[in-house]
Design a protein around this motif. Structure first.
Motif: not given
Length: 111
Positions: A58-65
């Motif tokens: 669920p936090d893959w987009d946070l890691k990308r940012d």
């Protein structure tokens, strides 16, 4: 121009000769079968990669940012670590020089 009778069914013998024979519809079944066979997808992938099928965290987009910011921090961290190592080495050199100097003084006293 020659008279062609397609829909009219004449009673006169002379006109019956000019009547165009009934057109037979072309067989569509062969064309449809060919199209259906061409539309069937062939299996391209023999093996299934489970990593691609697994759902993303669920936090893959946070890691990308945050990845760009982490790169900058990583560079700064590496510089700081290198600086600390240099300071320790300088401190050890000074300690080693003082130890060598004190050893020379002790050695010269015994003479």
């Amino acid at each position: 121009r020659e008279l062609k009778l397609r829909n009219y069914d004449p009673e006169d013998e002379e006109l019956k000769k000019r009547k165009v024979p009934q057109a037979k519809p072309a067989s569509v079944e062969d064309k449809v079968k060919d199209q259906l066979e061409a539309a069937k997808p062939e299996p391209i992938i023999d093996e299934v990669d489970l990593a691609n099928l697994a759902p993303r965290k669920p936090d893959w987009d946070l890691k990308r940012d945050v990845a760009k910011k982490l790169e900058k921090l990583e560079k700064r961290t590496q510089r700081a670590i290198a600086e600390l190592i240099r300071e320790r080495l300088k401190g050890q050199e000074e300690e080693l020089a003082s130890a060598v100097g004190s050893a020379k003084q002790e050695g010269s006293d015994s003479d």
